[in-house]
Design an enzyme around this catalytic site. Structure first.
Site, PDB file in Angstrom:
ATOM      1  N   ARG A  11      -8.252  -2.586 -18.905  1.00  0.00           N
ATOM      2  CA  ARG A  11      -9.105  -1.582 -18.907  1.00  0.00           C
ATOM      3  C   ARG A  11     -10.435  -2.043 -19.633  1.00  0.00           C
ATOM      4  O   ARG A  11     -11.553  -1.357 -19.145  1.00  0.00           O
ATOM      5  CB  ARG A  11      -8.487  -0.185 -18.939  1.00  0.00           C
ATOM      6  CG  ARG A  11      -7.597   0.217 -17.875  1.00  0.00           C
ATOM      7  CD  ARG A  11      -6.909   1.570 -18.157  1.00  0.00           C
ATOM      8  NE  ARG A  11      -6.102   2.022 -16.943  1.00  0.00           N
ATOM      9  CZ  ARG A  11      -5.459   2.941 -17.157  1.00  0.00           C
ATOM     10  NH1 ARG A  11      -4.916   3.505 -18.352  1.00  0.00           N
ATOM     11  NH2 ARG A  11      -4.716   3.336 -16.223  1.00  0.00           N
ATOM     12  N   LYS A  33       8.835   8.197  -5.022  1.00  0.00           N
ATOM     13  CA  LYS A  33       9.155   9.408  -4.294  1.00  0.00           C
ATOM     14  C   LYS A  33       8.310   9.819  -3.346  1.00  0.00           C
ATOM     15  O   LYS A  33       7.016   9.808  -3.346  1.00  0.00           O
ATOM     16  CB  LYS A  33       9.101  10.792  -5.351  1.00  0.00           C
ATOM     17  CG  LYS A  33      10.101  10.680  -6.368  1.00  0.00           C
ATOM     18  CD  LYS A  33       9.901  11.791  -6.890  1.00  0.00           C
ATOM     19  CE  LYS A  33      11.025  11.989  -8.142  1.00  0.00           C
ATOM     20  NZ  LYS A  33      10.593  12.861  -9.157  1.00  0.00           N
ATOM     21  N   GLY A  56      -0.480   2.537 -10.472  1.00  0.00           N
ATOM     22  CA  GLY A  56       0.121   1.983 -12.097  1.00  0.00           C
ATOM     23  C   GLY A  56       0.998   0.920 -11.861  1.00  0.00           C
ATOM     24  O   GLY A  56       0.886  -0.186 -12.271  1.00  0.00           O
ATOM     25  N   GLY A 112      -3.408   7.564 -10.750  1.00  0.00           N
ATOM     26  CA  GLY A 112      -3.553   8.739  -9.890  1.00  0.00           C
ATOM     27  C   GLY A 112      -4.798   9.098  -9.365  1.00  0.00           C
ATOM     28  O   GLY A 112      -4.808   9.692  -8.204  1.00  0.00           O
TER      29      GLY A 112
HETATM   30  P1  ADP Z   1       2.738   3.574  -8.392  1.00  0.00           P
HETATM   31  O1  ADP Z   1       3.006   3.751  -9.754  1.00  0.00           O
HETATM   32  O2  ADP Z   1       2.270   2.262  -8.173  1.00  0.00           O
HETATM   33  O3  ADP Z   1       1.961   4.595  -7.582  1.00  0.00           O
HETATM   34  P2  ADP Z   1       5.315   4.717  -8.164  1.00  0.00           P
HETATM   35  O4  ADP Z   1       5.131   5.323  -9.686  1.00  0.00           O
HETATM   36  O5  ADP Z   1       5.510   5.609  -7.198  1.00  0.00           O
HETATM   37  O6  ADP Z   1       4.302   3.738  -8.157  1.00  0.00           O
HETATM   38  O7  ADP Z   1       6.853   4.018  -8.096  1.00  0.00           O
HETATM   39  C1  ADP Z   1       7.018   3.163  -9.048  1.00  0.00           C
HETATM   40  C2  ADP Z   1       8.647   3.016  -9.279  1.00  0.00           C
HETATM   41  O8  ADP Z   1       9.418   3.096  -8.353  1.00  0.00           O
HETATM   42  C3  ADP Z   1       9.162   1.649 -10.190  1.00  0.00           C
HETATM   43  O9  ADP Z   1       9.424   2.348 -11.458  1.00  0.00           O
HETATM   44  C4  ADP Z   1      10.304   1.155  -9.312  1.00  0.00           C
HETATM   45  O10 ADP Z   1      11.310   0.889 -10.168  1.00  0.00           O
HETATM   46  C5  ADP Z   1      10.622   2.660  -8.515  1.00  0.00           C
HETATM   47  N1  ADP Z   1      11.608   2.237  -7.571  1.00  0.00           N
HETATM   48  C6  ADP Z   1      11.058   1.439  -6.288  1.00  0.00           C
HETATM   49  N2  ADP Z   1      11.789   1.297  -5.421  1.00  0.00           N
HETATM   50  C7  ADP Z   1      12.975   1.865  -5.624  1.00  0.00           C
HETATM   51  C8  ADP Z   1      14.270   2.018  -5.209  1.00  0.00           C
HETATM   52  N3  ADP Z   1      14.770   1.384  -3.913  1.00  0.00           N
HETATM   53  N4  ADP Z   1      15.182   2.988  -5.985  1.00  0.00           N
HETATM   54  C9  ADP Z   1      14.820   3.588  -7.169  1.00  0.00           C
HETATM   55  N5  ADP Z   1      13.470   3.279  -7.533  1.00  0.00           N
HETATM   56  C10 ADP Z   1      12.714   2.716  -7.022  1.00  0.00           C
HETATM   57 MG    MG Z   2       3.920   5.027 -11.288  1.00  0.00          MG
END
Ligand code: ADP
Ligand code: MG
Length: 392
Positions: free
Chosen positions: A36, A197, A347, A370
């Site tokens: 960053r 989620k 992230g 976010g």
């Molecule tokens: P980002 O930060 O890129 O937006 P998220 O915060 O939504 O992504 O999700 C990232 C998390 O999702 C990671 O910590 C990863 O371990 C978890 N994850 C991915 N696939 C699965 C799964 N099948 N079961 C449980 N957790 C998962």
């Molecule tokens: Mg995340």
């Protein structure tokens, strides 16, 4: 970009308050990931080359609205000085008479870095008192902190109303790339979504369904869709409250929503757990789906190879554990090899790409977790909305 840019301002000899996103990880007094900081350098260097006097401000971590040595900006100041090769005058407060005095005494060489904005309770409450004190420090205001633009705080919104304001170069670049994805993508536009989620990403899914030619879904969220199709998903993470929503989305999207055909299952979410690939519609009972499988990587890879534009958010599996990182790695490599314009946001997705050393192979990596998701959702970011439009 339709917002006024720092390049539209006459900054020569002016004190410019720059909101940067220096919210970096710090361990034992050292910055452990300077991404960053590096991404903010073009704006700082531009201001220096134009003869301006940049006064930088950022938040760091989550102090509770009062000074906390754990979150002081000193390690950032030190690191910034090394990257910039110019003096960095670090002050121990962000506003107040002492700061104003120090700025008067400043010889104007290099930059000033103010103390953590979140040492003041008025920051997150966007109090006008704090904004007024910030405005007293400078002639002009530039916001380069895209990663904080989804928050209406004193340093992102309050002070922007009190000084002539503009977007920094990183802010501009972020908005330009995300606007290309949202408004003018080269087709086919392939969106890849994963991560934890559905409930977090519902708005993003809806928005992308309205724009993308294909939506490839992996990550934990795919199991709610697979369950909604009536598949056997074992002990995988399913958000029961979202099954109806998942059905509705699948109906709306038809063939454009693509789910995994196979997944990697294990009995535990642990390094060394026994894992194997299983058909997505026949997952063994008692096992959890923790990654997309090799056939799915091939399938997604074909769509990715033929894409004109790619937006990717959310890892395909639990990439933090090697046994469940294959899907994320496979998709990351496919995106890296594709000729498409590729924009990565989120992230954990960005962390996965950088862990693989593939940052330079992507067209653009957003610094806003976010913020980039809210922008893709179609929400107006307060820190962007407050900036004046370009005059033409
Ligand atoms: P980002 O930060 O890129 O937006 P998220 O915060 O939504 O992504 O999700 C990232 C998390 O999702 C990671 O910590 C990863 O371990 C978890 N994850 C991915 N696939 C699965 C799964 N099948 N079961 C449980 N957790 C998962
Ligand atoms: Mg995340």
């Amino acid at each position: 970009m339709h917002k006024r840019s720092v390049r539209d301002l006459d900054v020569q000899g002016k004190r410019v308050l720059v909101r940067v996103d220096f919210n970096v990880p710090v361990k034992d007094g050292r910055v452990t990931d300077d991404t960053r900081i590096r991404r903010a350098l073009p704006t700082v260097q531009y201001l220096l080359s134009e003869g301006a006097r940049p006064v930088l401000i950022s938040h760091l971590g989550r102090p509770k609205g009062e000074p906390d040595p754990k979150y002081a900006m000193d390690p950032v100041a030190h690191h910034l000085g090394e990257l910039l090769g110019e003096p960095v005058v670090k002050l121990d407060a962000a506003v107040g008479p002492e700061v104003e005095e120090e700025l008067e005494k400043w010889d104007g060489r290099g930059v000033v870095l103010l103390e953590n904005s979140r040492f003041y309770p008025g920051e997150t409450k966007n109090e006008s008192d704090l904004a007024t004190q910030l405005a007293a420090l400078a002639d002009l205001y530039v916001n380069d902190a895209f990663g904080a633009a989804h928050r209406a705080h004193a340093t992102t919104v309050g002070v922007a109303k009190l000084l002539p304001a503009a977007a920094g170069l990183l802010m501009e670049e972020e908005l330009d790339h995300l606007d290309t994805v949202l408004r003018d993508p080269e087709r086919p536009f392939v969106a890849i979504l994963g991560g934890a989620k559905i409930s977090d990403k519902l708005g993003v899914i809806e928005s992308l369904l309205g724009k993308a030619d294909l939506l490839l879904i992996g990550g934990a969220m795919c199991f709610t869709f697979l369950e909604a199709k009536g598949y056997e998903v074992g002990d995988s993470l399913v958000e029961d409250d979202y099954i109806e929503e998942a059905k509705r989305l699948m109906e709306e999207a038809g063939d454009r929503l693509v789910l995994p055909t196979d997944v990697v299952v294990a009995d535990k979410m642990e390094e060394g757990a026994e894992s194997r690939a299983a058909e997505a519609d026949r997952m063994p009972p008692g096992m959890m789906g923790l990654d997309v499988g090799p056939d799915t990587v091939d399938l997604f890879g074909e769509y990715i190879a033929n894409a004109g534009t790619i937006f990717w958010n959310g890892p395909m599996g639990v990439f933090e554990i090697d046994a469940f990182a294959g899907g994320t790695e496979g998709v990351a490599r496919a995106v890296a090899e594709s000729n498409a314009t590729s924009v990565i946001g989120g992230g954990d997705s960005v962390a996965a790409v950088s862990k693989l050393g593939l940052e330079d192979e992507m067209s653009f990596i957003s610094t806003g977790g976010g913020a980039s998701l809210e922008y893709i959702e179609g929400k107006e970011l307060p820190g962007v909305a407050v900036l004046p439009d370009k005059e033409d």
